[in-house]
Design an enzyme around this catalytic site. Sequence first.
Site, PDB file in Angstrom:
ATOM      1  N   ASP A  63     -10.775   1.160  -3.990  1.00  9.55           N
ATOM      2  CA  ASP A  63     -10.634   2.620  -3.987  1.00  9.55           C
ATOM      3  C   ASP A  63     -11.366   3.265  -5.160  1.00  9.55           C
ATOM      4  O   ASP A  63     -11.226   4.465  -5.391  1.00  9.55           O
ATOM      5  CB  ASP A  63      -9.150   3.008  -4.083  1.00  9.55           C
ATOM      6  CG  ASP A  63      -8.391   2.647  -2.830  1.00  9.55           C
ATOM      7  OD1 ASP A  63      -8.997   2.665  -1.743  1.00  9.55           O
ATOM      8  OD2 ASP A  63      -7.186   2.348  -2.939  1.00  9.55           O
ATOM      9  N   GLU A 117       1.360  -0.459  -5.045  1.00  5.89           N
ATOM     10  CA  GLU A 117       0.386   0.551  -5.453  1.00  5.89           C
ATOM     11  C   GLU A 117       1.169   1.783  -5.851  1.00  5.89           C
ATOM     12  O   GLU A 117       1.822   2.407  -5.021  1.00  5.89           O
ATOM     13  CB  GLU A 117      -0.556   0.879  -4.287  1.00  5.89           C
ATOM     14  CG  GLU A 117      -1.601   1.907  -4.678  1.00  5.89           C
ATOM     15  CD  GLU A 117      -2.334   2.528  -3.487  1.00  5.89           C
ATOM     16  OE1 GLU A 117      -3.479   2.936  -3.646  1.00  5.89           O
ATOM     17  OE2 GLU A 117      -1.734   2.626  -2.398  1.00  5.89           O
ATOM     18  N   ASP A 176       0.815  -1.204   0.000  1.00  2.00           N
ATOM     19  CA  ASP A 176       0.000   0.000   0.000  1.00  2.00           C
ATOM     20  C   ASP A 176       0.857   1.267   0.000  1.00  2.00           C
ATOM     21  O   ASP A 176       1.813   1.368   0.768  1.00  2.00           O
ATOM     22  CB  ASP A 176      -0.845  -0.014   1.275  1.00  2.00           C
ATOM     23  CG  ASP A 176      -1.811   1.140   1.353  1.00  2.00           C
ATOM     24  OD1 ASP A 176      -2.824   1.086   0.652  1.00  2.00           O
ATOM     25  OD2 ASP A 176      -1.538   2.094   2.106  1.00  2.00           O
TER      26      ASP A 176
HETATM   27  C1  GLC Z   1      -4.211   3.095  -0.418  1.00  2.00           C
HETATM   28  C2  GLC Z   1      -5.379   2.163  -0.176  1.00  2.00           C
HETATM   29  C3  GLC Z   1      -6.535   2.957   0.333  1.00  2.00           C
HETATM   30  C4  GLC Z   1      -6.136   3.618   1.628  1.00  2.00           C
HETATM   31  C5  GLC Z   1      -4.835   4.425   1.480  1.00  2.00           C
HETATM   32  C6  GLC Z   1      -4.248   4.760   2.818  1.00  2.00           C
HETATM   33  O1  GLC Z   1      -4.488   4.013  -1.392  1.00  2.00           O
HETATM   34  O2  GLC Z   1      -5.678   1.435  -1.318  1.00  2.00           O
HETATM   35  O3  GLC Z   1      -7.694   2.191   0.491  1.00  2.00           O
HETATM   36  O4  GLC Z   1      -7.161   4.461   2.056  1.00  2.00           O
HETATM   37  O5  GLC Z   1      -3.843   3.726   0.769  1.00  2.00           O
HETATM   38  O6  GLC Z   1      -3.669   3.632   3.405  1.00  2.00           O
END
Ligand code: GLC
Length: 593
Positions: A336, A260, A202
Amino acid sequence: MPQKNIWWKEGIIYQIYPRSFKDSNGDGIGDLKGIISKLDYLAQLGIDIVWLNPVYGSPNDDNGYDISDYYSIMKEFGSMEDFDELLKGLHDRNIRLLMDLVVNHTSDEHYWFREARTSRNNPYYNYYHWWPAEKGKPPFRHSHFDISGNAWTYNKATDSYYLHYFSEKMPDLNWENEKTRQEIYEMMRFWFKKGIDGFRLDAICYISKDTTWPDVREEIKVKYDNDWANYYAHGPHLHDYLREMHEQTLDGFDVTTLGEASGIDINEALLFVKEDRKQLHMLYHFEGMMLGYEKSGYKRPDPRGINLVKLKKVYTAWDQVFEQDGWGTIYLGNHDQPRMVSRWGNDTEQFRDTSAKMLITFLLTMRATPIFFQGDEIGMTNIRFKKIEDYRDIETINMYKYLQSQNEDLERFLKDQQISARDNGRTPLQWNATPNAGFTEGKPWLKINDDHTYLNVEAQEKDDRSVLQFFRQLVLLRKHKPLLVYGRYELFDAYHPQVYCYTRSLENEKLLIVLNFFAKEVAYQLPYEVDTEPLVNNLLTFQMDGSIVTLAPYQALIFGPLPADVAPLREQETIFYKQYTDTKEKESGEPIL
Ligand code: GLC
Ligand code: CA
């Protein structure tokens, strides 16, 4: 050519959002036992890898992305024994498991932070980022969960401000501190030793910070086009840390990492996933997701809709970047994002199933590891809440509060959220037509979409022509055709405004994929002669005259196999390019359909 015979390149990823998958004990919250009860369903989907959203100890400020204990399971979700049983159940069915790991920040309730915030002399103080109050106000940093939001919050006991790129209950970890990094690596090894098959990482590009804390507002405007994510993803030691993480955790395990990659540009993709750089195996980008949204502010949909020419450009470029090295992923929705069929297809009764199948065809025929979000396999749709009270997502709620404080147009915001809000994708999975959709015996934590009375797994199991059955068939096709995994991708008619047409070729075989992305019928001249019926068709009808096929709204066709060296019937169509540039001049903007 990228290396072959690698499970995470050949696999299909299915994302489980545990809160909304299946509740086993009637508290209205999905849990691990619930997932365990559906293991055979997962196996029958034909998917190979589950990406499980965070299940660690967490006070749930951001649904588990605020971790308070990396070594335990969130009480609402079950216990470590349940987790072990789930992992075994998946492995018994030849499904691998990727855990979702959040190491850019923790919860403010994590032991490290509870200690850190007591005193500047506490050994954990340096696990986080602080700005001492005697130096005046901290340099502005933007918090994603509050657009006006300052990412620094004052803490009395230490008389200093801590940094949080997300909510104030999610303080950012200090990666510049070697001790912090070592604790993280140790924890990662703990999970690998347990036998998991990898991590989805993440916000991983945010981990390194410039701790000279310059005032960057001007730089953000000029260099990053006011995009904080972009700035955050360019910390000075990011690649050093990723390499170190790889070295210290991955060796000796057959595992994968999926980062991500918010804020990362296509030109940088290989810096992360080029094989000999030994950083990440895969990442997922946001370029596709941002199409059709206005650039600044919250995710505000562009009323002109989606421009297919741009969409083709984005996905083609992301294919090409991995032509020689690295490996891509592809997705059209996740926890998301709103529902894929509502965003990229058409969720009216008339076109919902057809467009869902068309999008499934797209995802399963591109050269990248496809990632599906739970519910995509039955074509679940946006719930489109009308009132702010229905939302549970901190992102929507905080943005609403902020806009309210600024006297902004709240009605417009709520309307926009019906398209783009994250809760659209998070409503419980629709198992059957009963009042709680077979998700829970209790009161669901987030409302269930009314369309579950006809849009649900049980109904689709019984219907040979359902989205679910189509999904399974295409998954099988991908599995039996290495061409669909490794084959070369070639785009036709880049500027055709309505049809996405491409081929995939490997050794002496070629498949031709033709997708109509819109609700209008269109006559389209195929680039190759095909003398048979299509191999795949998401409708019962098929109309062809010579090499001209009439595509019904959202029709998806796959032709072939053709011999790989078959000569095209025609050149790439340039007339569309002319139309494209003409419209562009006329409207002094990009043409939108
Ligand atoms: C990433 C996750 C999201 C979360 C954010 C903070 O973007 O996919 O769901 O709110 O990180 O951890
Ligand atoms: Ca439960």
